[in-house]
Design a protein around this motif. Sequence first.
Motif, PDB file in Angstrom:
ATOM      1  N   ALA A 340      28.921  37.903  38.568  1.00 53.55           N
ATOM      2  CA  ALA A 340      29.859  37.514  37.433  1.00 53.55           C
ATOM      3  C   ALA A 340      30.546  38.986  36.684  1.00 53.55           C
ATOM      4  CB  ALA A 340      29.129  36.892  36.217  1.00 53.55           C
ATOM      5  N   TRP A 341      29.629  40.062  36.661  1.00 53.93           N
ATOM      6  CA  TRP A 341      30.236  41.122  36.419  1.00 53.93           C
ATOM      7  C   TRP A 341      31.288  41.859  37.282  1.00 53.93           C
ATOM      8  CZ3 TRP A 341      29.199  46.478  38.337  1.00 53.93           C
ATOM      9  CH2 TRP A 341      29.822  47.331  37.786  1.00 53.93           C
ATOM     10  N   LEU A 342      30.814  41.665  38.685  1.00 51.38           N
ATOM     11  CA  LEU A 342      31.933  42.397  39.504  1.00 51.38           C
ATOM     12  C   LEU A 342      33.127  41.686  39.739  1.00 51.38           C
ATOM     13  CD1 LEU A 342      29.183  43.249  42.304  1.00 51.38           C
ATOM     14  CD2 LEU A 342      30.841  44.785  40.858  1.00 51.38           C
ATOM     15  N   GLY A 343      32.887  40.099  39.389  1.00 52.27           N
ATOM     16  CA  GLY A 343      34.108  39.187  39.533  1.00 52.27           C
ATOM     17  C   GLY A 343      35.071  39.623  38.364  1.00 52.27           C
ATOM     18  N   GLY A 344      34.508  40.082  37.317  1.00 47.25           N
ATOM     19  CA  GLY A 344      35.280  40.293  35.915  1.00 47.25           C
ATOM     20  C   GLY A 344      36.086  41.711  36.131  1.00 47.25           C
ATOM     21  N   VAL A 345      35.521  42.503  36.816  1.00 48.94           N
ATOM     22  CA  VAL A 345      35.765  43.938  37.304  1.00 48.94           C
ATOM     23  C   VAL A 345      37.192  43.807  37.922  1.00 48.94           C
ATOM     24  CG1 VAL A 345      35.389  46.081  38.368  1.00 48.94           C
ATOM     25  CG2 VAL A 345      33.805  45.107  36.804  1.00 48.94           C
ATOM     26  N   VAL A 346      37.056  42.817  39.300  1.00 48.87           N
ATOM     27  CA  VAL A 346      37.949  42.886  40.144  1.00 48.87           C
ATOM     28  C   VAL A 346      39.565  42.162  39.545  1.00 48.87           C
ATOM     29  CG1 VAL A 346      36.700  43.150  42.163  1.00 48.87           C
ATOM     30  CG2 VAL A 346      37.198  40.980  41.315  1.00 48.87           C
ATOM     31  N   ILE A 347      39.039  41.089  38.673  1.00 51.93           N
ATOM     32  CA  ILE A 347      39.993  40.433  37.937  1.00 51.93           C
ATOM     33  C   ILE A 347      40.697  41.357  36.886  1.00 51.93           C
ATOM     34  CG2 ILE A 347      40.627  38.492  36.202  1.00 51.93           C
ATOM     35  CD1 ILE A 347      38.535  36.876  37.636  1.00 51.93           C
ATOM     36  N   GLY A 348      39.853  41.988  36.165  1.00 53.30           N
ATOM     37  CA  GLY A 348      40.336  42.911  35.170  1.00 53.30           C
ATOM     38  C   GLY A 348      41.249  43.999  35.843  1.00 53.30           C
ATOM     39  N   ALA A 349      41.036  44.639  37.064  1.00 48.11           N
ATOM     40  CA  ALA A 349      41.696  45.439  37.586  1.00 48.11           C
ATOM     41  C   ALA A 349      42.928  44.992  38.047  1.00 48.11           C
ATOM     42  CB  ALA A 349      40.906  45.805  38.888  1.00 48.11           C
ATOM     43  N   GLY A 350      43.353  43.756  38.146  1.00 50.29           N
ATOM     44  CA  GLY A 350      44.596  43.169  38.575  1.00 50.29           C
ATOM     45  C   GLY A 350      44.734  42.640  39.748  1.00 50.29           C
ATOM     46  N   PHE A 351      43.407  42.506  40.588  1.00 47.21           N
ATOM     47  CA  PHE A 351      43.351  41.904  41.779  1.00 47.21           C
ATOM     48  C   PHE A 351      43.641  40.380  41.922  1.00 47.21           C
ATOM     49  CE2 PHE A 351      41.539  46.046  42.373  1.00 47.21           C
ATOM     50  CZ  PHE A 351      42.131  46.365  43.488  1.00 47.21           C
ATOM     51  N   GLY A 352      43.811  39.666  40.845  1.00 51.31           N
ATOM     52  CA  GLY A 352      43.867  38.317  40.707  1.00 51.31           C
ATOM     53  C   GLY A 352      42.587  37.532  40.796  1.00 51.31           C
ATOM     54  N   TYR A 353      42.664  36.065  40.479  1.00 54.21           N
ATOM     55  CA  TYR A 353      41.763  35.287  40.179  1.00 54.21           C
ATOM     56  C   TYR A 353      41.003  34.837  41.561  1.00 54.21           C
ATOM     57  CZ  TYR A 353      43.182  34.627  35.485  1.00 54.21           C
ATOM     58  OH  TYR A 353      43.461  34.703  34.111  1.00 54.21           O
ATOM     59  N   THR A 354      41.615  35.376  42.557  1.00 53.95           N
ATOM     60  CA  THR A 354      40.847  34.765  43.891  1.00 53.95           C
ATOM     61  C   THR A 354      39.991  35.975  44.328  1.00 53.95           C
ATOM     62  OG1 THR A 354      42.737  35.640  45.319  1.00 53.95           O
ATOM     63  CG2 THR A 354      42.614  33.180  44.451  1.00 53.95           C
ATOM     64  N   ALA A 355      40.275  37.220  43.685  1.00 55.27           N
ATOM     65  CA  ALA A 355      39.735  38.414  44.305  1.00 55.27           C
ATOM     66  C   ALA A 355      38.031  38.388  44.062  1.00 55.27           C
ATOM     67  CB  ALA A 355      40.073  39.625  43.523  1.00 55.27           C
ATOM     68  N   PRO A 356      37.661  37.493  43.089  1.00 52.71           N
ATOM     69  CA  PRO A 356      35.895  37.362  43.257  1.00 52.71           C
ATOM     70  C   PRO A 356      35.527  36.885  44.459  1.00 52.71           C
ATOM     71  CG  PRO A 356      36.759  36.822  40.979  1.00 52.71           C
ATOM     72  CD  PRO A 356      37.936  37.073  41.956  1.00 52.71           C
ATOM     73  N   ASN A 357      36.487  36.102  45.141  1.00 50.10           N
ATOM     74  CA  ASN A 357      35.768  35.398  46.559  1.00 50.10           C
ATOM     75  C   ASN A 357      35.487  36.309  47.430  1.00 50.10           C
ATOM     76  OD1 ASN A 357      36.298  32.890  45.293  1.00 50.10           O
ATOM     77  ND2 ASN A 357      38.405  32.803  46.097  1.00 50.10           N
ATOM     78  N   TRP A 358      36.072  37.669  47.559  1.00 49.48           N
ATOM     79  CA  TRP A 358      35.732  38.710  48.529  1.00 49.48           C
ATOM     80  C   TRP A 358      34.488  39.404  48.064  1.00 49.48           C
ATOM     81  CZ3 TRP A 358      37.678  38.798  53.191  1.00 49.48           C
ATOM     82  CH2 TRP A 358      38.982  38.490  53.291  1.00 49.48           C
ATOM     83  N   VAL A 359      34.412  39.457  46.543  1.00 47.30           N
ATOM     84  CA  VAL A 359      33.106  40.180  46.192  1.00 47.30           C
ATOM     85  C   VAL A 359      31.910  39.222  46.566  1.00 47.30           C
ATOM     86  CG1 VAL A 359      31.715  40.570  43.990  1.00 47.30           C
ATOM     87  CG2 VAL A 359      34.259  41.309  44.137  1.00 47.30           C
ATOM     88  N   GLY A 360      32.175  37.914  46.463  1.00 48.59           N
ATOM     89  CA  GLY A 360      31.130  37.094  47.037  1.00 48.59           C
ATOM     90  C   GLY A 360      30.774  37.136  48.431  1.00 48.59           C
ATOM     91  N   ALA A 361      32.031  37.222  49.218  1.00 47.58           N
ATOM     92  CA  ALA A 361      31.802  37.264  50.604  1.00 47.58           C
ATOM     93  C   ALA A 361      30.938  38.504  51.264  1.00 47.58           C
ATOM     94  CB  ALA A 361      33.107  37.345  51.333  1.00 47.58           C
ATOM     95  N   VAL A 362      31.070  39.780  50.328  1.00 47.76           N
ATOM     96  CA  VAL A 362      30.637  40.877  50.669  1.00 47.76           C
ATOM     97  C   VAL A 362      28.906  40.847  50.411  1.00 47.76           C
ATOM     98  CG1 VAL A 362      30.194  43.346  50.139  1.00 47.76           C
ATOM     99  CG2 VAL A 362      32.719  42.312  50.575  1.00 47.76           C
ATOM    100  N   LEU A 363      28.636  40.157  49.214  1.00 51.30           N
ATOM    101  CA  LEU A 363      27.135  40.036  48.957  1.00 51.30           C
ATOM    102  C   LEU A 363      26.712  39.132  49.827  1.00 51.30           C
ATOM    103  CD1 LEU A 363      27.904  39.660  44.909  1.00 51.30           C
ATOM    104  CD2 LEU A 363      27.049  41.631  46.145  1.00 51.30           C
ATOM    105  N   ALA A 364      27.273  38.047  50.069  1.00 48.31           N
ATOM    106  CA  ALA A 364      26.505  36.968  51.267  1.00 48.31           C
ATOM    107  C   ALA A 364      26.179  37.615  52.563  1.00 48.31           C
ATOM    108  CB  ALA A 364      27.356  35.902  51.220  1.00 48.31           C
TER     109      ALA A 364
END
Length: 403
Positions: A340-364
Amino acid sequence: MPLALLALAIGAFGIGTTEFVIMGLLPEVANDYGVSIPTAGFLVTGYALGVMFGAPLMTVLGTKVPRKRMLMLLMGLFIAGNLLSALAPAFAVMLAGRVVASLAHGAFFGIGSVVAADLVAPHKRAGAIAMMFTGLTVANVVGVPLGTLVGQSVGWRVTFAVVAALGVVGLAGVAKLVPDLPTAEGVRLRHELAAFKNVQVLLAMAMTVLGFGGVFAAITYIAPMMTHVAGFADGSVTWLLVLFGLGMVGGNLVGGKFADRALMPMLYVSLGALAVVLALFTLTAHDKIASAVTVFLIGALGFATVPPLQKRVLDHAHGAPTLASAVNIGAFNLGNALAAWLGGVVIGAGFGYTAPNWVGAVLAAAALVLAFLSAALERRETAASRTVAGSLPVERLTTTVHH
């Protein structure tokens, strides 16, 4: 099955609802308090961290009082936390309410599992524990979507008030239906903590953090992603959460079925497929049908990892199953908080609302790497043990010849 299991299931239903319903209400809460979506995401992170630290702490404290009384105290904490969230005049107060409610989460499932098993004959224990956990899975199919609908229709505060009322029902059920059970023996911390020196226990928990974190990187921000990117109406988030919940139920059943047959292959398949699906979500999020199918798959693949990971922790936590189980529940929530924190970071950095999906893919994907590493170490340990065992007769023979 005794009626006491119904009381435990109601408690599990309320806990599951309050944990996940916030994800569908993030835009409403953020708007009400005048904070950003990433800031509102701290309500997910705070709850998850509360479970992570509260699970082992409350479980240890729970061994010093009768189990029925401890379950009642935990439901009391749950009610207080949700009432505080419902009435919170400021965002910080609501965050505090979420943390208070989270303290009941891990210990309730840990102690509740022991109580459920003690209520029935030995050959029915697995079914009894499963019945209690049914409350958690049903919460994601019924409680979370209805809570989201209520929150969007008449206000998110009403949702948390209703969840607090569910806690009252669960508390009354425990008080009325759960029998008085003997006080559990005190936890010997030195013996319990020794299990955490086992590398396989630590690797399994790390897989839990990363694998389940992959799910929450995407699902935490499902509301803004589906409304701003896929083009769904706000009210559609409700049935999308139903799809996610149905995926959870199906994945949990499949994961449980195959965990005893082929645990590591089950992890390889589920974690690998989860990483691929999360990566593809950055593309499918732009289409309504494709995004809906993806949400279902994320729920199914994510929860297919739960039974094998939980079983792997227990298999290697010799002599300390209760504390290890509680800590692993905390590990799931550490993954939630991290994602949740990393997802918020990438959204806040301006990468868009789909950016957390890449975070999730890397974690998995990282969890999959750990799964291969864990299996390799296990094979090496097994081979070493066989070598030592095979050398013993030779040594004895040599000793005999010398004599």
